[in-house]
Design an enzyme around this catalytic site. Sequence first.
Site, PDB file in Angstrom:
ATOM      1  N   ASN A 160      -6.830  -3.843  -4.444  1.00 47.23           N
ATOM      2  CA  ASN A 160      -7.870  -3.290  -4.848  1.00 47.23           C
ATOM      3  C   ASN A 160      -7.786  -2.178  -5.714  1.00 47.23           C
ATOM      4  O   ASN A 160      -8.439  -1.762  -6.928  1.00 47.23           O
ATOM      5  CB  ASN A 160      -8.867  -2.926  -3.886  1.00 47.23           C
ATOM      6  CG  ASN A 160      -8.331  -2.171  -2.900  1.00 47.23           C
ATOM      7  OD1 ASN A 160      -7.242  -2.504  -2.236  1.00 47.23           O
ATOM      8  ND2 ASN A 160      -9.012  -0.796  -2.524  1.00 47.23           N
ATOM      9  N   HIS A 195     -12.417  -2.338   6.462  1.00 48.39           N
ATOM     10  CA  HIS A 195     -12.226  -3.515   5.659  1.00 48.39           C
ATOM     11  C   HIS A 195     -12.784  -4.695   6.236  1.00 48.39           C
ATOM     12  O   HIS A 195     -12.137  -5.847   6.066  1.00 48.39           O
ATOM     13  CB  HIS A 195     -10.943  -3.694   4.977  1.00 48.39           C
ATOM     14  CG  HIS A 195     -10.558  -2.532   4.066  1.00 48.39           C
ATOM     15  ND1 HIS A 195     -11.218  -1.934   3.101  1.00 48.39           N
ATOM     16  CD2 HIS A 195      -9.331  -1.818   4.358  1.00 48.39           C
ATOM     17  CE1 HIS A 195     -10.377  -1.191   2.753  1.00 48.39           C
ATOM     18  NE2 HIS A 195      -9.446  -0.855   3.467  1.00 48.39           N
ATOM     19  N   HIS A 210      -3.845  -9.561  -0.815  1.00 46.53           N
ATOM     20  CA  HIS A 210      -4.016  -8.157  -0.313  1.00 46.53           C
ATOM     21  C   HIS A 210      -4.812  -8.045   0.933  1.00 46.53           C
ATOM     22  O   HIS A 210      -4.436  -7.244   1.837  1.00 46.53           O
ATOM     23  CB  HIS A 210      -4.543  -7.335  -1.386  1.00 46.53           C
ATOM     24  CG  HIS A 210      -4.525  -5.811  -1.355  1.00 46.53           C
ATOM     25  ND1 HIS A 210      -3.329  -5.107  -1.033  1.00 46.53           N
ATOM     26  CD2 HIS A 210      -5.733  -5.006  -1.184  1.00 46.53           C
ATOM     27  CE1 HIS A 210      -3.583  -3.903  -0.826  1.00 46.53           C
ATOM     28  NE2 HIS A 210      -4.920  -3.887  -0.734  1.00 46.53           N
ATOM     29  N   ASP A 217       0.840  -1.107  -0.140  1.00 47.61           N
ATOM     30  CA  ASP A 217      -0.158  -0.116   0.215  1.00 47.61           C
ATOM     31  C   ASP A 217       0.848   1.282   0.027  1.00 47.61           C
ATOM     32  O   ASP A 217       0.683   2.207   0.885  1.00 47.61           O
ATOM     33  CB  ASP A 217      -0.872  -0.142   1.168  1.00 47.61           C
ATOM     34  CG  ASP A 217      -2.134  -1.089   1.163  1.00 47.61           C
ATOM     35  OD1 ASP A 217      -3.153  -0.891   1.157  1.00 47.61           O
ATOM     36  OD2 ASP A 217      -1.531  -2.376   1.319  1.00 47.61           O
TER      37      ASP A 217
END
Length: 474
Positions: free
Chosen positions: A241, A336, A326, A175
């Site tokens: 994502n 999330h 991920h 990330d």
Amino acid sequence: MAVLGFSSSSCRSVAVVGAVLVLVMVLNGADLCNGGKTSSFVRKVEKTMDMPLDSDVFRVPPGYNAPQQVHITQGDHVGKGVTVSWVTQDERGSSVVRYWSENSEHKKEAKGNVHRYRFYNYTSGYIHHCTLRNLMYNTKYYYEVGIEHTVRQFWFMTPLEVGPDVPYTFGLIGDLGQSFDSNLTLTHYEHNPLKGQTVLFVGDLSYADQYPNHDNARWDSWGRFVERSVAYQPWIWTAGNHEIDFAPELGENEPFKPFTHRYLVPYRASNSTAPFWYSIKRASVYIIVLSSYSAYGKYTPQYKWLEQELPKVNRTETPWLIVMMHSPWYNSYNYHYMEGETMRVMFEPWFVKYKVDVVFSGHVHAYERSERVSNVAYNIINGLCAPIQDQSAPVYITIGDGGNLEGLATNMTEPQPKYSAYREASFGHAVFDIKNRTHAYYSWHRNQDGYAVEADSMWFFNRIWHPVDDSTSA
């Protein structure tokens, strides 16, 4: 580790060094065995800001048609291949890579391919990919790109031949993005005295989709930003994502389009049918990359591939088994929530059966390390639906703390669940340092600390060759 290499004439030294090693492990365990620790370190609350596009880290290299965004990754299944990629802007130019080993004057050439892609109102530069094959193990190679116009030279080291006692050091980043904190993370990794040899990247690269119209120029700036590392050591890619780039409102209906055009992976070498799940061997490690954002239900291509892949892993040859994805399965932050749950239900029994050592993921913008836990006993009617300690299970590590513009995940669930060993809302990176077939040392480094400081660490004992409960060192 050195203690395994002593001769019979050095038995006394073996005993002394062995005792020291045990003491080191005990001391590490004394600091880290208190499961459920939330770090007392509190990062100063600051807005995460992108670096200006005129920053030095985004500089376009000088010269006509100079190659930019140069990056390498493993190009085959066993580490004898390297895929070199780069972009030229002025014209197509040459797709040839000239390369030679450090101790050889004989220069070879390999010819790659070139293509462009369009995304909404953006047209990419000329994207080149070239795979160098049948390289020698444990060898430094120099390589040049930009033949005919502006030549740029880089180098890389191939790993030792695959084998059970081959030491190797991996960096862990996820990330990342292109903020000031992103730059701190990459700088911190580059200066870590443990010296990672390959980066395991757990997804979410450029965050181009966060800019107006999925601004693909942000893929270019990110590629120039990370070139200083990824042109010299392979980064092993996982799709996150922010790589999906599905934008039907812009007429863009092909998921992962910019990512797959720019970042190749050797998926066909492991009989995968798509570049989002694949495997490689490197040194003493078998690495399996999975896709959180591709179908993984029963009978899907990813499911069938993993079902066939796990039994292939020869732990005599590659005793360490790492999985990358991920979206985390075990997460005690209020972000999330449950996103990885259906994948966990599908695959976790296999991870326990095949004794996966560690699972690295990102997505949650913070750091967390789990105990060895599993949650596979539940059968709808028995009520056994809580994670339990399980020495056949992996350690789950979330390292989505690279520094992206979206900022830190600071809101944690309370009380901290028992499966969570250590968590902290800070940006940073980690290192997984494999010593031999039985021992590996893991450490996490927050950006605010000195380069050698370990904010969290753990000794891993390989349960195939060293069947011991390592929960005391967590």
